[in-house]
Design a protein around this motif. Structure first.
Motif, PDB file in Angstrom:
ATOM      1  N   GLN A  70      25.378  51.071  54.269  1.00 28.70           N
ATOM      2  CA  GLN A  70      26.458  50.443  53.518  1.00 28.70           C
ATOM      3  C   GLN A  70      27.741  51.267  53.602  1.00 28.70           C
ATOM      4  O   GLN A  70      28.850  50.724  53.539  1.00 28.70           O
ATOM      5  N   SER A  74      31.243  49.598  54.589  1.00 28.86           N
ATOM      6  CA  SER A  74      32.396  49.701  53.706  1.00 28.86           C
ATOM      7  C   SER A  74      33.556  50.414  54.401  1.00 28.86           C
ATOM      8  O   SER A  74      34.727  50.059  54.203  1.00 28.86           O
ATOM      9  N   ALA A 223      27.962  43.786  46.610  1.00 29.88           N
ATOM     10  CA  ALA A 223      28.179  45.191  46.978  1.00 29.88           C
ATOM     11  C   ALA A 223      28.411  45.374  48.467  1.00 29.88           C
ATOM     12  O   ALA A 223      29.111  46.304  48.875  1.00 29.88           O
ATOM     13  N   GLU A 224      27.869  44.486  49.298  1.00 28.89           N
ATOM     14  CA  GLU A 224      28.041  44.645  50.739  1.00 28.89           C
ATOM     15  C   GLU A 224      29.473  44.368  51.189  1.00 28.89           C
ATOM     16  O   GLU A 224      29.838  44.679  52.325  1.00 28.89           O
ATOM     17  N   TYR A 226      32.101  45.638  49.478  1.00 25.34           N
ATOM     18  CA  TYR A 226      32.945  46.675  48.899  1.00 25.34           C
ATOM     19  C   TYR A 226      33.718  47.433  49.981  1.00 25.34           C
ATOM     20  O   TYR A 226      33.153  47.779  51.021  1.00 25.34           O
ATOM     21  N   THR A 230      35.637  51.712  46.756  1.00 21.38           N
ATOM     22  CA  THR A 230      34.810  51.079  45.733  1.00 21.38           C
ATOM     23  C   THR A 230      33.347  51.471  45.905  1.00 21.38           C
ATOM     24  O   THR A 230      32.631  51.697  44.927  1.00 21.38           O
ATOM     25  N   TYR A 231      32.919  51.582  47.164  1.00 25.77           N
ATOM     26  CA  TYR A 231      31.527  51.951  47.431  1.00 25.77           C
ATOM     27  C   TYR A 231      31.219  53.361  46.943  1.00 25.77           C
ATOM     28  O   TYR A 231      30.241  53.575  46.221  1.00 25.77           O
ATOM     29  N   SER A 234      30.980  53.826  43.282  1.00 24.26           N
ATOM     30  CA  SER A 234      29.789  53.275  42.638  1.00 24.26           C
ATOM     31  C   SER A 234      28.542  54.113  42.882  1.00 24.26           C
ATOM     32  O   SER A 234      27.506  53.855  42.269  1.00 24.26           O
TER      33      SER A 234
END
Length: 297
Positions: A70, A74, A223-224, A226, A230-231, A234
């Motif tokens: 991820q 991102s 979430a994918e 983001y 932002t990732y 979090s």
């Protein structure tokens, strides 16, 4: 008398160098501390034993960030966002700034547009109306929800407009006499002359779009989707969740070497690396672009 002046000058320069050095260290030492925390063990960080050098060197925090697929998704989203924001900002800002340099005879509605720009720069609709507008346009979970709300940076328009006003009018008049139309004058004369200011507003656009994490929280429901800021904002370490999910002993052993302080420090380091790569390229234009674009004679 000359010797006294020379001595006074040397003392003054020495004091200035010392002050600048202390100010530089006051900015550099916290950054070194953050880097050291990101490379230190959780126990050393919890015991406050980390200064400007790592203690019990470990790359666990970076492994957690970089090993996640991820992260790279991102990262790519943020790169695309930066490119789109920069292209759109320049495409809208440059022609608008050039149009605003014209007088009433050439552009009758100039004052109306100028007042609207000033009003919009001082007042905005707010977060909730903006969210409703983006939702009604069907842009949620789309890259355009991160790009279109900031498509026209009004401060950049005013900065570039004042820079254009500082370019000798004779250049434009000579081009008109040679048969150039307004678009040719803008692209072949005004834009090349305004490179320092364009580099400055490009830097503003890149830094602003890269560092923004709040827009991702608002407009991205998955979430994918983001962006990178932002990732990494979090990310956190939750040992209780790992225990509930039945993590292996090796995974738990690795995670105990990591705390949220380590992870947060690694977030900062990872987030600032792309900006450190871009800033030196555009920095030489920054002061020139701001100074020449902020004052109208």
């Amino acid at each position: 008398m000359v010797e006294n002046r020379s001595m006074h000058s040397r003392v003054r320069i020495t004091v200035i160098y010392i002050i600048v050095l202390l100010l530089g260290l006051s900015c550099l030492l916290p950054l070194l501390n953050i880097l050291a925390i990101s490379l230190s063990s959780s126990a050393a960080v919890s015991a406050n034993r980390v200064g400007v050098l790592p203690v019990d060197f470990t790359l666990t925090a970076y492994n957690k960030i970089l090993s996640d697929g991820q992260f790279w998704r991102s990262f790519l989203i943020s790169v695309v966002r930066v490119v789109l924001c920069l292209a759109l900002n320049l495409a809208v800002t440059v022609p608008m700034a050039y149009a605003m340099t014209k007088g009433k005879k050439e552009f009758r509605a100039r004052n109306i547009y100028m007042n609207l720009l000033i009003f919009a720069m001082l007042f905005n609709g707010g977060m909730i109306p903006t969210y409703i507008l983006v939702r009604n346009l069907g842009l949620l979970n789309s890259i355009w929800s991160l790009v279109l709300p900031g498509a026209l940076p009004i401060f950049n328009v005013i900065l570039l407009m004042n820079f254009f006003l500082g370019i000798p009018r004779s250049l434009e008049e000579a081009a008109l006499m040679d048969g150039a139309n307004p678009i040719q004058i803008l692209l072949r004369i005004m834009v090349p002359c305004a490179k320092p200011c364009l580099a400055t507003i490009s830097l503003f656009s890149i830094v602003g779009s890269w560092n923004d994490f709040f827009s991702g929280l608002i407009y991205m429901q998955k979430a994918e989707n983001y962006p990178i800021m932002t990732y990494i904002q979090s990310l956190n370490v939750d040992i209780q969740e790992l225990l509930k999910s039945g993590a292996t002993s090796s995974a738990l052993e690795n995670i105990t070497e990591l705390s949220n302080r380590n992870l947060n420090a690694a977030k900062i380091v990872v987030a600032v690396i792309p900006l450190l790569m871009i800033y030196p390229i555009l920095q030489k234009y920054l002061i020139t672009g701001i100074v020449m674009g902020s004052v109208k004679e």
